[in-house]
Write a protein that holds these residues in place. Structure first.
Motif, PDB file in Angstrom:
ATOM      1  N   ILE A 128       0.568  -1.015   0.186  1.00 37.07           N
ATOM      2  CA  ILE A 128       0.346  -0.414  -0.021  1.00 37.07           C
ATOM      3  C   ILE A 128       0.962   1.440   0.130  1.00 37.07           C
ATOM      4  CG2 ILE A 128      -1.724   1.385   1.196  1.00 37.07           C
ATOM      5  CD1 ILE A 128      -2.623  -1.672   0.345  1.00 37.07           C
ATOM      6  N   GLU A 129       0.284   1.981  -1.083  1.00 34.06           N
ATOM      7  CA  GLU A 129       1.417   3.098  -1.334  1.00 34.06           C
ATOM      8  C   GLU A 129       1.516   4.634  -0.490  1.00 34.06           C
ATOM      9  OE1 GLU A 129       3.538   6.127  -4.670  1.00 34.06           O
ATOM     10  OE2 GLU A 129       2.378   4.526  -5.522  1.00 34.06           O
ATOM     11  N   SER A 130       2.325   5.322  -0.036  1.00 33.67           N
ATOM     12  CA  SER A 130       2.114   6.468   1.648  1.00 33.67           C
ATOM     13  C   SER A 130       3.058   6.712   0.678  1.00 33.67           C
ATOM     14  CB  SER A 130       1.740   6.032   2.542  1.00 33.67           C
ATOM     15  OG  SER A 130       3.329   5.716   3.044  1.00 33.67           O
ATOM     16  N   PRO A 131       3.017   8.521   1.325  1.00 32.98           N
ATOM     17  CA  PRO A 131       3.595   9.637   0.952  1.00 32.98           C
ATOM     18  C   PRO A 131       4.693   8.817   1.391  1.00 32.98           C
ATOM     19  CG  PRO A 131       1.079  10.984   1.068  1.00 32.98           C
ATOM     20  CD  PRO A 131       1.255   9.299   1.819  1.00 32.98           C
TER      21      PRO A 131
ATOM     22  N   ALA B 141      -2.935  12.034   2.447  1.00 34.85           N
ATOM     23  CA  ALA B 141      -3.133  10.869   2.350  1.00 34.85           C
ATOM     24  C   ALA B 141      -4.032   9.897   2.733  1.00 34.85           C
ATOM     25  CB  ALA B 141      -2.429  10.561   1.142  1.00 34.85           C
ATOM     26  N   TYR B 142      -4.193   9.864   4.222  1.00 35.33           N
ATOM     27  CA  TYR B 142      -4.858   8.711   5.104  1.00 35.33           C
ATOM     28  C   TYR B 142      -6.007   9.059   5.303  1.00 35.33           C
ATOM     29  CZ  TYR B 142      -4.851   7.504  10.014  1.00 35.33           C
ATOM     30  OH  TYR B 142      -5.423   5.862  11.211  1.00 35.33           O
ATOM     31  N   GLU B 143      -6.888   9.158   4.288  1.00 30.11           N
ATOM     32  CA  GLU B 143      -8.136   8.622   4.378  1.00 30.11           C
ATOM     33  C   GLU B 143      -8.449   7.469   2.460  1.00 30.11           C
ATOM     34  OE1 GLU B 143     -10.451   8.219   6.152  1.00 30.11           O
ATOM     35  OE2 GLU B 143      -9.509   9.818   7.393  1.00 30.11           O
ATOM     36  N   ASP B 144      -7.834   8.146   2.199  1.00 26.30           N
ATOM     37  CA  ASP B 144      -7.012   7.262   1.050  1.00 26.30           C
ATOM     38  C   ASP B 144      -6.318   5.964   1.364  1.00 26.30           C
ATOM     39  OD1 ASP B 144      -8.353   8.864  -0.789  1.00 26.30           O
ATOM     40  OD2 ASP B 144      -6.987   9.874  -1.786  1.00 26.30           O
TER      41      ASP B 144
ATOM     42  N   ASP C 211      -8.459  -0.998   3.132  1.00 23.28           N
ATOM     43  CA  ASP C 211      -9.193  -1.950   3.827  1.00 23.28           C
ATOM     44  C   ASP C 211      -9.557  -2.920   2.277  1.00 23.28           C
ATOM     45  OD1 ASP C 211      -9.912  -0.909   5.699  1.00 23.28           O
ATOM     46  OD2 ASP C 211     -10.910   0.585   5.709  1.00 23.28           O
ATOM     47  N   LYS C 212      -9.238  -2.242   1.403  1.00 22.88           N
ATOM     48  CA  LYS C 212      -9.105  -3.465  -0.068  1.00 22.88           C
ATOM     49  C   LYS C 212      -8.641  -4.128  -0.056  1.00 22.88           C
ATOM     50  CE  LYS C 212      -9.475  -3.034  -4.957  1.00 22.88           C
ATOM     51  NZ  LYS C 212      -9.515  -1.755  -6.339  1.00 22.88           N
TER      52      LYS C 212
ATOM     53  N   PRO D  16       5.060   9.668  10.758  1.00 22.51           N
ATOM     54  CA  PRO D  16       4.454   9.542  11.884  1.00 22.51           C
ATOM     55  C   PRO D  16       3.129   9.418  12.029  1.00 22.51           C
ATOM     56  CG  PRO D  16       5.561  11.109  12.301  1.00 22.51           C
ATOM     57  CD  PRO D  16       5.626  10.924  10.489  1.00 22.51           C
ATOM     58  N   VAL D  17       2.520   9.153  10.893  1.00 24.79           N
ATOM     59  CA  VAL D  17       1.512   9.022  11.028  1.00 24.79           C
ATOM     60  C   VAL D  17       0.896   7.312  11.004  1.00 24.79           C
ATOM     61  CG1 VAL D  17      -0.669   9.156   8.887  1.00 24.79           C
ATOM     62  CG2 VAL D  17       0.065  11.150   9.011  1.00 24.79           C
TER      63      VAL D  17
END
Length: 220
Positions: free
Chosen positions: A146-149, A156-159, A165-166, A184-185
């Protein structure tokens, strides 16, 4: 033993303990009120029966004299970190050492074998994903990514949650482990999913070097 029972690991470094609660920008995230509130929740809700183990730097156990001799007294993980821990953290709980993950082969020899039969989900940045997808030595060749910034992941937290979830849909919670490496997120993300019954391990920078032979032990 606790990991085998399903506990998650959330690691808080010097910046997490000092910078974020004080609204100080760090190299991974700008000052953010929502992130500050998230951290307060993770710390406040930690108790001996939490679904996660909170980990902090071992330097919290050093005396001021020892910190001075190590040249760390004035750094974030010196006196400021000790003060923040005194003010905000539950003193009646056990804590793990957040720096354990920086030791050479700690992840490969201690952590990874516990999850060798589980489906691994890595939440991290594009650069690390591309590196590990081509790593033939990685223990989980069928890993989900799962890619994150790389920085300011709150944007982009909700994305990220929707994508996670998917990815988790249809997989038994007992057969999957989330490996977080998104700054941190990611701490709060693992906290949220630990409370949903998903085990997560906050591996951080280890994600870049796991099963490569590269060392980050110099960071201790």
């Amino acid at each position: 033993d606790l990991l085998q029972k399903g506990k998650s690991i959330i690691r808080l470094g010097d910046g997490d303990i000092v910078s974020i609660p004080l609204d100080i920008e760090n190299c991974y995230h700008r000052s953010d009120q929502k992130l500050k509130e998230m951290y307060a929740t993770v710390i406040k809700n930690y108790h001996k029966d939490s679904p996660y183990i909170l980990s902090v730097p071992i330097f919290l156990n050093k005396t001021n004299i020892e910190l001075k001799n190590l040249g760390k007294r004035k750094l974030e993980w010196g006196l400021p970190m000790k003060v923040m821990f005194l003010l905000r953290f539950n003193k009646n709980c056990p804590y793990a050492d957040a720096l354990n993950f920086y030791y050479d082969n700690y992840f490969e020899q201690i952590i990874a074998p516990l999850f060798k039969d589980k489906r691994a989900v890595f939440i991290t940045n594009k650069k690390t994903i591309e590196k590990q997808k081509g790593n033939k030595n990685l223990l989980w060749q069928d890993a989900i990514y799962i890619e994150s910034p790389e920085i300011n992941a709150m944007d982009a937290y909700e994305d990220i949650k929707r994508n996670l979830d998917k990815a988790l849909d249809g997989i038994d919670k007992k057969n999957v482990v989330n490996f977080g490496a998104m700054g941190p997120v990611g701490k709060y993300l693992l906290y949220e999913y630990a409370n949903k019954g998903y085990q997560g391990i906050d591996i951080g920078k280890v994600s870049e070097v796991m099963f490569t032979g590269e060392s980050i032990q110099y960071l201790i």
